[in-house]
Design a protein around this motif. Structure first.
Motif, PDB file in Angstrom:
ATOM      1  N   LEU A 142       0.823  -1.208   0.000  1.00 42.52           N
ATOM      2  CA  LEU A 142       0.000   0.000   0.000  1.00 42.52           C
ATOM      3  C   LEU A 142       0.858   1.259   0.000  1.00 42.52           C
ATOM      4  CD1 LEU A 142      -2.982   0.666  -0.055  1.00 42.52           C
ATOM      5  CD2 LEU A 142      -2.971   0.710   2.428  1.00 42.52           C
ATOM      6  N   LYS A 143       1.958   1.231   0.724  1.00 43.35           N
ATOM      7  CA  LYS A 143       2.848   2.397   0.780  1.00 43.35           C
ATOM      8  C   LYS A 143       3.456   2.672  -0.594  1.00 43.35           C
ATOM      9  CE  LYS A 143       6.891   4.287   3.075  1.00 43.35           C
ATOM     10  NZ  LYS A 143       7.973   4.065   4.018  1.00 43.35           N
ATOM     11  N   ASN A 144       3.808   1.631  -1.323  1.00 42.49           N
ATOM     12  CA  ASN A 144       4.449   1.779  -2.628  1.00 42.49           C
ATOM     13  C   ASN A 144       3.456   1.828  -3.788  1.00 42.49           C
ATOM     14  OD1 ASN A 144       7.019   1.733  -1.460  1.00 42.49           O
ATOM     15  ND2 ASN A 144       6.958  -0.492  -1.375  1.00 42.49           N
ATOM     16  N   PHE A 145       2.173   1.880  -3.458  1.00 38.40           N
ATOM     17  CA  PHE A 145       1.133   1.876  -4.479  1.00 38.40           C
ATOM     18  C   PHE A 145       1.086   3.215  -5.209  1.00 38.40           C
ATOM     19  CE2 PHE A 145      -3.355   2.195  -5.806  1.00 38.40           C
ATOM     20  CZ  PHE A 145      -3.442   1.044  -6.548  1.00 38.40           C
ATOM     21  N   LYS A 146       0.846   3.152  -6.514  1.00 38.34           N
ATOM     22  CA  LYS A 146       0.680   4.355  -7.316  1.00 38.34           C
ATOM     23  C   LYS A 146      -0.750   4.389  -7.831  1.00 38.34           C
ATOM     24  CE  LYS A 146       5.039   5.544  -7.218  1.00 38.34           C
ATOM     25  NZ  LYS A 146       5.448   5.832  -5.911  1.00 38.34           N
ATOM     26  N   PRO A 147      -1.498   5.443  -7.673  1.00 41.50           N
ATOM     27  CA  PRO A 147      -1.168   6.743  -7.096  1.00 41.50           C
ATOM     28  C   PRO A 147      -1.003   6.653  -5.584  1.00 41.50           C
ATOM     29  CG  PRO A 147      -3.498   6.652  -7.645  1.00 41.50           C
ATOM     30  CD  PRO A 147      -2.890   5.380  -8.143  1.00 41.50           C
ATOM     31  N   SER A 148      -0.253   7.553  -5.041  1.00 40.58           N
ATOM     32  CA  SER A 148       0.090   7.529  -3.625  1.00 40.58           C
ATOM     33  C   SER A 148      -1.146   7.644  -2.745  1.00 40.58           C
ATOM     34  CB  SER A 148       1.049   8.673  -3.313  1.00 40.58           C
ATOM     35  OG  SER A 148       1.305   8.719  -1.931  1.00 40.58           O
ATOM     36  N   ILE A 149      -1.143   6.856  -1.659  1.00 37.83           N
ATOM     37  CA  ILE A 149      -2.276   6.921  -0.727  1.00 37.83           C
ATOM     38  C   ILE A 149      -2.237   8.187   0.114  1.00 37.83           C
ATOM     39  CG2 ILE A 149      -2.485   4.419  -0.629  1.00 37.83           C
ATOM     40  CD1 ILE A 149      -1.226   4.612   2.212  1.00 37.83           C
ATOM     41  N   LYS A 150      -1.150   8.935   0.062  1.00 39.30           N
ATOM     42  CA  LYS A 150      -1.049  10.181   0.819  1.00 39.30           C
ATOM     43  C   LYS A 150      -2.053  11.212   0.318  1.00 39.30           C
ATOM     44  CE  LYS A 150       3.827   9.608   1.878  1.00 39.30           C
ATOM     45  NZ  LYS A 150       5.179  10.084   1.661  1.00 39.30           N
ATOM     46  N   GLN A 151      -2.545  11.016  -0.896  1.00 43.01           N
ATOM     47  CA  GLN A 151      -3.501  11.944  -1.482  1.00 43.01           C
ATOM     48  C   GLN A 151      -4.931  11.683  -1.017  1.00 43.01           C
ATOM     49  OE1 GLN A 151      -2.988  11.547  -5.679  1.00 43.01           O
ATOM     50  NE2 GLN A 151      -0.838  12.143  -5.614  1.00 43.01           N
TER      51      GLN A 151
END
Length: 158
Positions: A110-119
């Motif tokens: 999940l951390k390395n998933f694109k698009p970023s989950i930070k969004q």
């Protein structure tokens, strides 16, 4: 119909022959997919936990590849589905180490998933809850294992 307690079931099962037990298990496996999956784990995979974990990790990889990245709505739905799969397989194993390994792998993916989950706040909160769950579960384990898992968690903290 009133459902019997676990103790009542246990006492009754003690009196059955091995043939009768086998017939009961096979009949039980016909009703729900989860019963069949649990029976499969107990009969074929319980003896090799590492291979079991690797099989689940490969399934997680496949599920992450199938995620529709056009909208965060679809991403959230798919991520929750993957988490349900992890929880289900962890319940079959009953080993905290297995659950922690799978959750760590899930968080890594999940951390390395694109698009970023930070969004997305929802995905970020889900991620943080899993990190907290890993920490909570690892605190009940042996100190050496705790240390190993905490090092892995530190690499995942955003």
């Amino acid at each position: 119909m009133k459902t019997a307690t676990v103790k009542q079931l246990k006492d009754e099962l003690k009196h059955l022959s091995s043939e009768s037990l086998m017939q009961l298990c096979l009949r039980l496996s016909r009703f729900k997919k989860e019963n069949k999956e649990l029976l499969t784990y107990l009969l074929f995979e319980a003896h090799d936990e590492e291979a079991y974990i690797q099989n689940i990790k490969s399934e997680i990889d496949e599920q992450f590849e199938l995620i529709n990245v056009n909208s965060f709505f679809y991403i959230k739905k798919s991520v929750r589905k993957i988490l349900r799969i992890i929880k289900k397989y962890s319940r079959y194993s009953l080993k905290k180490e297995t659950e922690i390994e799978l959750l760590l792998y899930f968080c890594y993916k999940l951390k390395n998933f694109k698009p970023s989950i930070k969004q997305n706040t929802t995905l970020l909160n889900l991620y943080n809850r899993q990190i907290e769950a890993i920490i909570k579960k690892s605190n009940t384990l042996h100190e050496d294992l705790q240390h190993d898992y905490m090092q892995q968690v530190e690499t995942l903290v955003m």
